[in-house]
Design a protein around this motif. Structure first.
Motif, PDB file in Angstrom:
ATOM      1  N   ARG A 126      -1.689  25.666  55.334  1.00  0.00           N
ATOM      2  CA  ARG A 126      -2.653  24.834  56.055  1.00  0.00           C
ATOM      3  C   ARG A 126      -1.952  23.599  56.617  1.00  0.00           C
ATOM      4  NH1 ARG A 126      -7.922  27.137  55.765  1.00  0.00           N
ATOM      5  NH2 ARG A 126      -7.484  28.997  54.541  1.00  0.00           N
ATOM      6  N   PRO A 127      -1.342  23.736  57.773  1.00  0.00           N
ATOM      7  CA  PRO A 127      -0.528  22.643  58.308  1.00  0.00           C
ATOM      8  C   PRO A 127      -1.333  21.354  58.504  1.00  0.00           C
ATOM      9  CG  PRO A 127      -0.750  24.452  59.909  1.00  0.00           C
ATOM     10  CD  PRO A 127      -1.325  24.927  58.627  1.00  0.00           C
ATOM     11  N   ASP A 128      -2.622  21.468  58.803  1.00  0.00           N
ATOM     12  CA  ASP A 128      -3.410  20.266  59.088  1.00  0.00           C
ATOM     13  C   ASP A 128      -4.311  19.870  57.922  1.00  0.00           C
ATOM     14  OD1 ASP A 128      -4.829  22.549  59.247  1.00  0.00           O
ATOM     15  OD2 ASP A 128      -5.558  22.260  61.291  1.00  0.00           O
ATOM     16  N   ASN A 129      -4.136  20.485  56.769  1.00  0.00           N
ATOM     17  CA  ASN A 129      -4.977  20.224  55.592  1.00  0.00           C
ATOM     18  C   ASN A 129      -6.456  20.551  55.822  1.00  0.00           C
ATOM     19  OD1 ASN A 129      -2.986  19.447  53.771  1.00  0.00           O
ATOM     20  ND2 ASN A 129      -2.987  17.335  54.536  1.00  0.00           N
ATOM     21  N   VAL A 130      -6.733  21.388  56.788  1.00  0.00           N
ATOM     22  CA  VAL A 130      -8.129  21.787  57.012  1.00  0.00           C
ATOM     23  C   VAL A 130      -8.422  23.022  56.167  1.00  0.00           C
ATOM     24  CG1 VAL A 130      -9.746  22.746  58.693  1.00  0.00           C
ATOM     25  CG2 VAL A 130      -8.320  20.781  59.291  1.00  0.00           C
ATOM     26  N   ALA A 131      -9.461  22.908  55.344  1.00  0.00           N
ATOM     27  CA  ALA A 131      -9.808  24.023  54.465  1.00  0.00           C
ATOM     28  C   ALA A 131     -10.739  24.997  55.175  1.00  0.00           C
ATOM     29  CB  ALA A 131     -10.483  23.503  53.200  1.00  0.00           C
ATOM     30  N   MET A 132     -11.679  24.466  55.944  1.00  0.00           N
ATOM     31  CA  MET A 132     -12.664  25.336  56.584  1.00  0.00           C
ATOM     32  C   MET A 132     -13.336  24.564  57.704  1.00  0.00           C
ATOM     33  SD  MET A 132     -15.390  27.632  54.455  1.00  0.00           S
ATOM     34  CE  MET A 132     -14.385  28.375  53.204  1.00  0.00           C
ATOM     35  N   THR A 133     -13.725  25.265  58.753  1.00  0.00           N
ATOM     36  CA  THR A 133     -14.483  24.616  59.826  1.00  0.00           C
ATOM     37  C   THR A 133     -15.695  25.478  60.163  1.00  0.00           C
ATOM     38  OG1 THR A 133     -13.261  25.765  61.536  1.00  0.00           O
ATOM     39  CG2 THR A 133     -12.442  23.588  60.912  1.00  0.00           C
ATOM     40  N   PHE A 134     -16.718  24.849  60.655  1.00  0.00           N
ATOM     41  CA  PHE A 134     -17.880  25.571  61.170  1.00  0.00           C
ATOM     42  C   PHE A 134     -18.237  24.952  62.516  1.00  0.00           C
ATOM     43  CE2 PHE A 134     -18.283  26.473  56.702  1.00  0.00           C
ATOM     44  CZ  PHE A 134     -18.935  27.688  56.623  1.00  0.00           C
ATOM     45  N   ASP A 135     -18.546  25.778  63.481  1.00  0.00           N
ATOM     46  CA  ASP A 135     -19.022  25.305  64.776  1.00  0.00           C
ATOM     47  C   ASP A 135     -20.282  26.073  65.126  1.00  0.00           C
ATOM     48  OD1 ASP A 135     -17.224  23.466  66.538  1.00  0.00           O
ATOM     49  OD2 ASP A 135     -15.873  24.667  65.266  1.00  0.00           O
ATOM     50  N   TYR A 136     -21.269  25.332  65.542  1.00  0.00           N
ATOM     51  CA  TYR A 136     -22.514  25.998  65.925  1.00  0.00           C
ATOM     52  C   TYR A 136     -23.067  25.285  67.147  1.00  0.00           C
ATOM     53  CZ  TYR A 136     -27.359  27.250  66.204  1.00  0.00           C
ATOM     54  OH  TYR A 136     -28.563  27.659  66.681  1.00  0.00           O
ATOM     55  N   ALA A 137     -23.655  26.028  68.055  1.00  0.00           N
ATOM     56  CA  ALA A 137     -24.285  25.403  69.227  1.00  0.00           C
ATOM     57  C   ALA A 137     -25.475  26.225  69.676  1.00  0.00           C
ATOM     58  CB  ALA A 137     -23.279  25.285  70.367  1.00  0.00           C
ATOM     59  N   GLN A 138     -26.487  25.532  70.160  1.00  0.00           N
ATOM     60  CA  GLN A 138     -27.610  26.204  70.812  1.00  0.00           C
ATOM     61  C   GLN A 138     -28.024  25.344  72.008  1.00  0.00           C
ATOM     62  OE1 GLN A 138     -30.286  26.099  67.393  1.00  0.00           O
ATOM     63  NE2 GLN A 138     -31.583  24.574  68.373  1.00  0.00           N
ATOM     64  N   GLY A 139     -28.472  25.976  73.079  1.00  0.00           N
ATOM     65  CA  GLY A 139     -28.924  25.252  74.266  1.00  0.00           C
ATOM     66  C   GLY A 139     -27.771  24.552  74.961  1.00  0.00           C
ATOM     67  N   ASP A 140     -28.077  23.471  75.616  1.00  0.00           N
ATOM     68  CA  ASP A 140     -27.096  22.750  76.428  1.00  0.00           C
ATOM     69  C   ASP A 140     -27.233  21.265  76.108  1.00  0.00           C
ATOM     70  OD1 ASP A 140     -25.778  21.334  78.357  1.00  0.00           O
ATOM     71  OD2 ASP A 140     -26.583  22.484  80.051  1.00  0.00           O
ATOM     72  N   LEU A 141     -26.271  20.772  75.377  1.00  0.00           N
ATOM     73  CA  LEU A 141     -26.351  19.402  74.867  1.00  0.00           C
ATOM     74  C   LEU A 141     -26.516  18.371  75.992  1.00  0.00           C
ATOM     75  CD1 LEU A 141     -26.263  18.527  71.929  1.00  0.00           C
ATOM     76  CD2 LEU A 141     -23.933  17.759  72.311  1.00  0.00           C
ATOM     77  N   ALA A 161      -5.919  10.385  49.231  1.00  0.00           N
ATOM     78  CA  ALA A 161      -7.147  10.033  48.528  1.00  0.00           C
ATOM     79  C   ALA A 161      -8.373  10.110  49.426  1.00  0.00           C
ATOM     80  CB  ALA A 161      -7.034   8.629  47.949  1.00  0.00           C
ATOM     81  N   THR A 162      -8.173  10.180  50.728  1.00  0.00           N
ATOM     82  CA  THR A 162      -9.306  10.231  51.653  1.00  0.00           C
ATOM     83  C   THR A 162      -9.064  11.310  52.696  1.00  0.00           C
ATOM     84  OG1 THR A 162      -8.295   8.670  53.192  1.00  0.00           O
ATOM     85  CG2 THR A 162      -9.672   7.724  51.451  1.00  0.00           C
ATOM     86  N   THR A 163     -10.134  11.701  53.356  1.00  0.00           N
ATOM     87  CA  THR A 163      -9.974  12.701  54.421  1.00  0.00           C
ATOM     88  C   THR A 163      -9.171  12.116  55.572  1.00  0.00           C
ATOM     89  OG1 THR A 163     -12.114  12.057  55.346  1.00  0.00           O
ATOM     90  CG2 THR A 163     -12.101  13.921  53.840  1.00  0.00           C
ATOM     91  N   ILE A 164      -9.254  10.798  55.745  1.00  0.00           N
ATOM     92  CA  ILE A 164      -8.478  10.172  56.831  1.00  0.00           C
ATOM     93  C   ILE A 164      -6.995  10.307  56.536  1.00  0.00           C
ATOM     94  CG2 ILE A 164      -8.061   8.049  58.124  1.00  0.00           C
ATOM     95  CD1 ILE A 164     -10.776   7.076  56.984  1.00  0.00           C
ATOM     96  N   ALA A 165      -6.617   9.964  55.309  1.00  0.00           N
ATOM     97  CA  ALA A 165      -5.205  10.072  54.945  1.00  0.00           C
ATOM     98  C   ALA A 165      -4.738  11.519  55.072  1.00  0.00           C
ATOM     99  CB  ALA A 165      -5.005   9.576  53.517  1.00  0.00           C
ATOM    100  N   ALA A 166      -5.588  12.440  54.670  1.00  0.00           N
ATOM    101  CA  ALA A 166      -5.177  13.846  54.689  1.00  0.00           C
ATOM    102  C   ALA A 166      -5.087  14.387  56.103  1.00  0.00           C
ATOM    103  CB  ALA A 166      -6.155  14.681  53.865  1.00  0.00           C
TER     104      ALA A 166
END
Ligand code: FES
Ligand code: FES
Lengths: 167, 777
Positions: B154-169, B137-142
């Motif tokens: 999808r072994p980890d129940n992840v449907a999609m991911t996005f990663d973006y970076a600019q500069g130096d955190l 019922a929740t993303t935590i449970a999933a």
């Protein structure tokens, strides 16, 4: 299936006689039996006003009214409203004010507005807003609908409802 | 026969005028036939049996009693269409579920019958035996280790991911004098189009499919339906009847459409399938609920240094467009204000909840909600007012952001100052603060938020273009055939207006054809606030070609150069304004001559934007829209009731084309944003929608709307049609963010979870609730 009821009523000024299933709503009768599709189904539960019609001069959610209860009454739908002079004025005001987007809520609002103007000819903005409280519109934000009703309620004889390209 | 000359009085320019919508007279008369109103002779009525379990294995389905019912023509399950294929953005669900249901909306069987009542009765006779499975019922449970997989691949129940970076955190953080961090929780809402979903499917004897559909993307769907049926897309024709609202909900294929097609194929009859309102709530998409952690910093002088964002999206059981909204969210995070260092990670997690689609604003309401809260918080921390702080960090025209977005026109600073001045923002803000401790329980608050959104299309498909065919007949009547669909927003009118502007004709001289894929040229669909910009440029291109053709022919007759000739008021005119030829007569003479010809042109416009690279760097849109909205509220601390009193908005729209239309878009968007902020809340508990009706899902009604003061900032975009940019989504984006800032201004309390319903506000003010915490796995 349920038993049928024979009913006779006036619809948009014309006498009608019809046999309808006891459980049929006035909305279904208008749309499916009589081909008057201007009255819309938005929820079927009396919550959206898309199905508003006039019954003996009262505005009613036709989805909650049994078709059989139209017996002996005077029923007016959007198709009837726009035939009247007041309805024509209201329609021009809706068009000129930009009160119509997808238009699905519009017939119900037109019917409700015609009722409102007839009952309260001098309705002010607050009264108009309260008067259309039962009509949901997802597109317009209501502002232009209220403007349209206000302008139709107070026709300015010196002005045509709209002229194209008017600034 | 002596015809009267056809002349019109046409104002010098139609641009910026209040032009009523062309389809409004019919709509206001109840004459417009929506899909619900279409009766095809011989059509059967389709109905869908949906799961009664949130997550379960289907052990058996018995349809025999339903099939035996008089008036039933077909009862189908997955077993009847073994060749069906997965559909939707993620291609991760079958229209009819075969062995497992993953959400309460899941389609198990469908009926085609002589009437809706019979179809409904037949559904009740279908027996399904389930074996319950654990509900995620929740993303935590999933995301928990050992959670059951919802999709085998999808072994980890992840449907999609996005990663973006600019500069130096790390550098950004080291340079910061102030750092703030919060977790925001954005809730479920849904589109609530007043016209419920519907479709009519019909095959001809040769197997060609005719589909009456409310889709916003007819040409993309042609291809997808063809893939699904294994037929040539050329054999599919989609007609779009007028639509009772879209707002993004009709951007994907949903199971009911293929199901209606299956039923039509099996029964060899047209099949009409229309939802009930309850079904619409349960089985149409939602805005994606998001948990968002934002960490941001600035220097003492108010210069932003970095932003670090993590989000978890509840994807629901299947992947539709909702999973891709981070693509838009990251633009707000990286580029609404100038911020050198950014990191953005997001994951959409499969759960057993309703699945999220696209919805006006496309993730931007959620991102703006967080970013604008921190703009206020950082400003306060360095002792600046929110306006000065935003102006200091605002983008300039001509800027190319670290993400690679090029702001050729940018009116953000004018939006900020205009909205602040017109609302008397600084004075009211100070006054409201001074009343925090006075005894009156009813407080006032004012808050501002700005937004950035694509305003010149969005290159997310291989093409972002639109085609136009334009013909002018013997009577100087123009038929504008455009790929761009009208979904109530007024595109038909604005396109006609742009054509009239070029050809010197009145609006009554144009008919627009825009709803039949056998006639209209390619378009990518109604989304991303793109139609006015893309289809507008396309229509102008076709009109200019037609004009050139006419003037060349006229020049050949008169011996003038074509730049000495013009079109105005239904005439071909000389530069002196002298009327040389009546246009209609001249057009007739063209094809009754020895070099017989017609005036018919086509144009294809593809914007000059590019695809982003794999790191999401680059310019997806040919132009960007900006806005600032200031919200004023009244808040009763004893009840938690928040009333939105006034919205002062300043919008960089490039240029106003149809003032009536653009006001309507903005007012409607504001009130939709108001619903998101204050009243709408789709309650999903353990996968079950608790309020699938308008009584318990509260839309804003007329008495509750705020006063609206809207200013247009006309930056005259160089790429835009007559300088205009897209506006469809913009007005809904800032309201919740601005209301949150107003609540803080009224009370000193910052609430980071939506909606601001009385109970939630009351609890937050009286210490009876905890702010959301970051508990993503
Ligand atoms: S359909 Fe009757 S009130 Fe909604
Ligand atoms: S105009 Fe679309 S619902 Fe009112």
């Amino acid at each position: 299936m349920s038993a049928n009821c024979d009913i006779a009523f006036t619809l948009n000024g014309v006498k009608r006689e019809l046999s309808v299933p006891a459980g049929m709503s006035a909305l279904a009768m208008l749309r499916e039996r009589l081909g008057l599709t201007g009255t819309k189904y938005g929820c079927g539960e009396g919550e959206c006003g898309a199905c508003t019609i006039l019954v003996d001069g009262m505005s009613v959610n036709s989805c909650l009214l049994f078709a059989a209860d139209c017996d002996g009454r005077d029923v007016v739908t959007i198709e009837g409203v726009v035939q009247s002079e007041a309805g024509e004025r209201l329609r021009s005001a809706f068009v000129a004010s930009g009160a119509v987007q997808c238009g699905f809520c519009t017939p119900g609002l037109m019917v409700q507005a015609s009722h409102l103007i007839e009952q309260h000819p001098g309705a002010d903005e607050a009264a108009i807003r309260r008067g259309i409280e039962g009509n949901l519109c997802r597109c317009t934000g209501y502002r232009k609908i209220v403007d349209a009703i206000a302008s139709a309620a107070k026709p300015d004889p010196g002005q045509t409802p709209f002229s194209e390209g008017q600034p | 026969m002596n015809e009267p000359a056809k002349t019109w009085s046409v104002p010098d320019s139609l641009i910026g005028k209040r032009i009523p919508k062309m389809d409004a007279p019919d709509k206001a008369s109840g004459r417009t036939r929506y899909i619900q109103d279409l009766e095809i002779p011989g059509a059967l009525h389709g109905k869908i049996l949906r799961s009664t379990r949130v997550h379960a294995r289907i052990l058996s389905i018995d349809t025999s009693a339903a099939k035996a019912l008089a008036g039933v023509h077909a009862v189908i399950t997955a077993a009847d269409v073994p060749w069906q294929r997965p559909i939707g953005v993620g291609r991760d669900h079958l229209p009819l579920k075969a062995d497992r249901v993953l959400s309460l909306r899941d389609e198990i069987a469908a009926v085609a019958a002589d009437s809706e009542a019979i179809a409904e009765a037949a559904l009740k006779l279908i027996r399904v035996v389930y074996e319950p499975l654990p509900v995620l019922a929740t993303t935590i449970a999933a995301s928990a280790p050992g959670a059951p997989r919802l999709h085998p691949d999808r072994p980890d129940n992840v449907a999609m991911t996005f990663d973006y970076a600019q500069g130096d955190l790390a550098q950004g953080e080291a340079e910061s004098d102030v750092v703030v961090e919060d977790v925001f929780r954005l809730h479920y809402v849904t589109h609530c189009c007043m016209g419920v979903s519907g479709v009519i499917a019909e095959f001809d004897p040769s197997g060609n499919l005719l589909l009456y559909s409310n889709t916003q993307v007819p040409f993309l769907h042609k291809r997808e339906f063809a893939e699904l049926l294994g037929i040539d897309p050329g054999r599919i024709r989609i007609i779009q009847p007028p639509i009772g609202g879209g707002f993004g909900s009709k951007l994907d294929i949903y199971p009911f459409e293929p199901i209606a097609i299956f039923l039509a194929g099996i029964t060899k009859r047209p099949v009409k399938l229309v939802f009930t309102r309850e079904e619409e709530f349960i089985a149409s998409p939602t805005r994606q609920p998001v948990l968002l952690k934002l960490r941001s910093g600035c220097r003492k002088d108010g210069t932003l240094t970095f932003r670090d964002v993590e989000t978890v999206h509840d994807n629901g059981a299947y992947t539709s467009w909702g999973a891709t909204t981070p693509f838009v969210m990251m633009q707000t995070i990286s580029s609404l204000y100038r911020v050198p260092h950014c990191k953005y990670r997001t994951v959409a997690v499969y759960t057993n909840n309703p699945y999220a689609g696209s919805f006006r604003g496309y993730g931007n309401l959620q991102a703006t909600f967080a970013v604008e809260a921190h703009m206020d918080k950082l400003a306060e921390a360095v002792g600046m007012d929110g306006l000065a702080f935003r102006l200091k960090n605002a983008q300039h025209p001509g800027e190319v952001t670290p993400q690679g977005m090029h702001f050729k026109s940018c009116g953000l600073k004018e939006c900020l100052t205009t909205a602040a001045q017109r609302s008397d923002f600084l004075r009211k803000q100070a006054e409201n603060r001074s009343r925090w401790n006075d005894p009156d329980p009813v407080k006032r608050g004012i808050g501002m938020a700005s937004m950035l959104h694509v305003g010149g299309g969005a290159k997310i498909y291989p093409s972002d273009g639109c085609g136009t065919i334009l013909k002018i007949d013997d009577f100087a009547h123009v038929t504008l055939i455009t790929g761009a669909s009208e979904i109530g927003q007024g595109s038909e009118t604005v396109l006609a207006q742009l054509v009239c502007e070029e050809l010197g004709l009145p609006m009554t001289a144009v008919t627009v054809v825009n709803n039949d894929t056998d006639i209209t040229p390619w378009d990518v669909g109604v989304h991303a606030s793109r139609t006015t910009f893309i289809a507008g440029n396309s229509a102008i291109g076709a009109a200019r070609k037609a004009k050139r053709k006419i003037l060349e022919a006229a020049a050949a007759k008169t011996g003038n150069r074509i730049d000495e000739l013009g079109l105005a008021g239904g005439f071909i005119t000389a530069s002196s304004g002298e009327k040389l030829f009546e246009l209609a007569k001249f057009l007739r003479s063209l094809h009754f001559s020895d070099k017989a010809d017609l005036v018919m042109t086509s144009f294809y416009y593809e914007p000059p934007s590019r695809h982003q690279d794999k790191q999401f760097k680059g310019d997806v849109s040919a132009a960007y829209a900006w806005a600032t909205q200031v919200c004023e509220i009244e808040l009763d601390t004893e009840t938690g009731i928040v009333r939105l009193l006034k919205v002062t908005g300043a919008h960089d729209v490039g240029r106003v084309l149809n003032r009536l239309g653009i006001e309507g878009q903005i007012e409607g968007g504001i009130v939709m944003g108001q619903g998101y902020a204050l009243t709408e809340d789709l309650r999903v508990e353990a996968g079950v929608i608790r309020n699938p009706n308008f009584r318990d899902y509260k839309l804003v009604t007329a008495p509750e709307i705020p006063e609206m003061d809207i200013s247009f900032i006309e930056t005259m975009d160089g790429e835009g049609p007559q300088g205009a940019k897209g506006v469809g989504e913009a007005p809904a984006i800032c309201i919740a963010a601005a209301v949150a800032n107003a609540i803080h201004n009224a009370t000193g309390t910052r609430i980071t979870a939506l909606p601001f319903a009385p109970e939630n506000v009351y609890r937050a003010l009286h210490g009876a609730s905890e702010p959301p915490v970051w508990n993503a796995a």
